[in-house]
Design an enzyme around this catalytic site. Structure first.
Site, PDB file in Angstrom:
ATOM      1  N   LYS A 194       0.809  -1.144  -0.045  1.00  0.00           N
ATOM      2  CA  LYS A 194       0.177   0.032   0.068  1.00  0.00           C
ATOM      3  C   LYS A 194       0.839   1.341   0.006  1.00  0.00           C
ATOM      4  CE  LYS A 194      -4.231  -1.889  -0.021  1.00  0.00           C
ATOM      5  NZ  LYS A 194      -3.846  -3.337  -0.153  1.00  0.00           N
TER       6      LYS A 194
HETATM    7  C1  LIG Z   1     -10.192  -2.544  -1.354  1.00  0.00           C
HETATM    8  C2  LIG Z   1      -9.618  -3.437  -0.181  1.00  0.00           C
HETATM    9  N1  LIG Z   1     -10.128  -3.419   1.161  1.00  0.00           N
HETATM   10  C3  LIG Z   1      -9.579  -3.955   2.240  1.00  0.00           C
HETATM   11  C4  LIG Z   1      -8.452  -4.446   2.072  1.00  0.00           C
HETATM   12  C5  LIG Z   1      -8.111  -5.196   3.217  1.00  0.00           C
HETATM   13  O1  LIG Z   1      -6.527  -4.798   3.479  1.00  0.00           O
HETATM   14  P1  LIG Z   1      -5.606  -5.561   4.701  1.00  0.00           P
HETATM   15  O2  LIG Z   1      -4.651  -6.320   4.122  1.00  0.00           O
HETATM   16  O3  LIG Z   1      -4.796  -4.124   5.483  1.00  0.00           O
HETATM   17  O4  LIG Z   1      -6.396  -6.135   5.723  1.00  0.00           O
HETATM   18  C6  LIG Z   1      -7.595  -4.744   0.816  1.00  0.00           C
HETATM   19  C7  LIG Z   1      -6.455  -5.234   0.796  1.00  0.00           C
HETATM   20  O5  LIG Z   1      -5.696  -5.348  -0.378  1.00  0.00           O
HETATM   21  C8  LIG Z   1      -8.320  -3.838  -0.221  1.00  0.00           C
HETATM   22  O6  LIG Z   1      -7.631  -4.044  -1.530  1.00  0.00           O
END
Ligand SMILES: Cc1ncc(COP(=O)(O)O)c(C=O)c1O
Length: 396
Positions: A194
């Site tokens: 990210k």
């Molecule tokens: C649109 C979206 N929402 C939520 C997440 C979840 O993030 P995390 O990996 O920090 O839980 C991601 C992860 O890639 C994502 O692309």
């Protein structure tokens, strides 16, 4: 083949970690305090200040943050949360954690974001059918903000809270505010790929005191107050109460130390992402084989999503990605929509054509490498490989 044989493989993603991050983590490792503590608290304060929210709550993933946000807003069994199928698994699974049902609505073909007109139709049809909608969950896909003015207006008209999935969207301004601070709660991801990273981690931003205090309790076992320093502070008591069956979603100080440095570098990292996206837009402009991403408004440029133009090439998207790989370039796909995944397909009886825009975009999309540590030469090589592939496989 466009890539020089000696050229190094350009991976799809690579974190930007420097000596400052190394030193910050080392300082925590040597401090005698590894888990959630003063460093996480400082990260929260600095993050709240950066996005201008009243509260920021550090968690160990955006998935955890989404779960906690929905829980704090009263999402519960047999209610409905309106969201997009054009997203990662996390967005919808958290709705199911709470026993509620995701009601998918299609996206806008230009932006890939949830279509506000489809949200309105879904709200109206739920009202008519007597189904209670407990949240709207838009996703700022790739870092491009959704139309939050329209979504917010609909939410207010129907008395439904909004949780922004801002996993891709730090930092991006919408007027004088930040994406992620435009609803009742907004959730950012600090996953390794990210825009800023803590390895794994996330942050919930909210202006609502009730949401913040519920999340503060639920992210650490449902314990009624901060007890992180119960073993070391001379004043801290070992006594506490458990007021709800909470979760184990707290962020460690090790991760928060990384996050504080990355947060301080956020403008520099964004500037480099913007520069790279701008170069791609210049270098690929006018190419017949592909459509370029929507770029008319501010963008966090987490992802650069191309779409193969219908009928323009003699190969499909999968083959296009293989060609790039053979040329030394990693690409990815965002997203395979959730209505095609067997769990949602079978549970809700969904067919591919139920969301035609999501289906069409998912068949034609690919994401190019885009991260601050890419050199100008690497950006040029990626663009040359895309152009070369389009030329080699141009239809007719
Ligand atoms: C649109 C979206 N929402 C939520 C997440 C979840 O993030 P995390 O990996 O920090 O839980 C991601 C992860 O890639 C994502 O692309």
């Amino acid at each position: 083949m466009s890539a020089r044989p000696e050229a190094r493989f350009i991976p799809f993603a690579r974190p930007s970690i420097g000596t400052e991050e190394e030193q910050a983590v080392l300082a925590v490792l040597r401090s005698g305090w590894l888990t959630t503590g003063e460093v996480a608290a400082a990260f929260e304060q600095e993050f709240a200040q950066a996005v201008g929210s009243r509260h920021a709550l550090a968690v160990n993933s955006a998935t955890a943050g989404l779960h906690l946000s929905l829980e704090s807003l009263g999402v519960e069994r047999e209610t409905v949360v309106i969201t997009t199928p054009y997203t990662f698994a996390a967005t919808a699974e958290v709705i199911r954690y709470l026993g509620a049902d995701p009601l998918f609505v299609d996206i806008d073909a230009a932006t890939l974001n949830i279509d506000p007109a489809a949200v309105e139709r879904a709200l109206d049809s739920c009202r008519a059918a007597g189904r209670r909608v407990t949240a709207i969950l838009p996703v700022h896909v790739a870092g491009l903000p959704c139309d939050m003015a329209r979504i917010g207006g609909l939410a207010r008209a129907h008395g439904v809270p909004v949780v922004e999935d801002a996993a891709h969207a730090f930092p991006v301004r919408v007027g004088d505010r930040f994406a992620g601070t435009l609803g009742d709660a907004g959730v950012y991801s600090f996953y390794a790929t990210k825009t800023i990273t803590t390895g794994e981690g996330g942050m919930v931003a909210t202006d609502r005191d009730d949401v913040a205090s519920r999340i503060r309790i639920m992210r650490l076992h449902g314990i009624d107050r901060d007890i992180w320093n119960r073993y070391t502070s001379p004043q801290a008591s070992w006594r506490y109460d458990v007021v709800a069956p909470g979760f184990k979603y707290n962020l460690t100080d090790i991760a928060a130390a990384l996050g504080r440095v990355q947060l301080a570098r956020a403008d520099e990292l964004l500037a480099r992402r913007r520069h790279i996206a701008g170069r791609y837009l210049e270098l690929l402009a006018g190419l017949d084989g592909v459509e370029l991403p929507h770029s008319a408004v501010e963008h966090a440029w987490h992802l650069f999503i191309l779409r193969i133009r219908d009928g323009a090439l003699s190969i499909d998207r999968d083959r296009f990605i293989e060609e790039l790989r053979a040329g030394g370039i990693g690409a990815s796909v965002h997203f395979i929509p959730l209505h095609l995944m067997s769990y949602y397909r079978e549970r809700y009886g969904l067919r591919p054509q139920d969301f035609p825009v999501s289906l069409d975009c998912s068949r034609r999309c690919l994401s190019l490498p885009l991260y601050p540590s890419m050199s100008d030469d690497e950006v040029q090589r990626v663009a040359a490989a895309v152009i070369g592939t389009c030329r080699r496989f141009a239809s007719s």
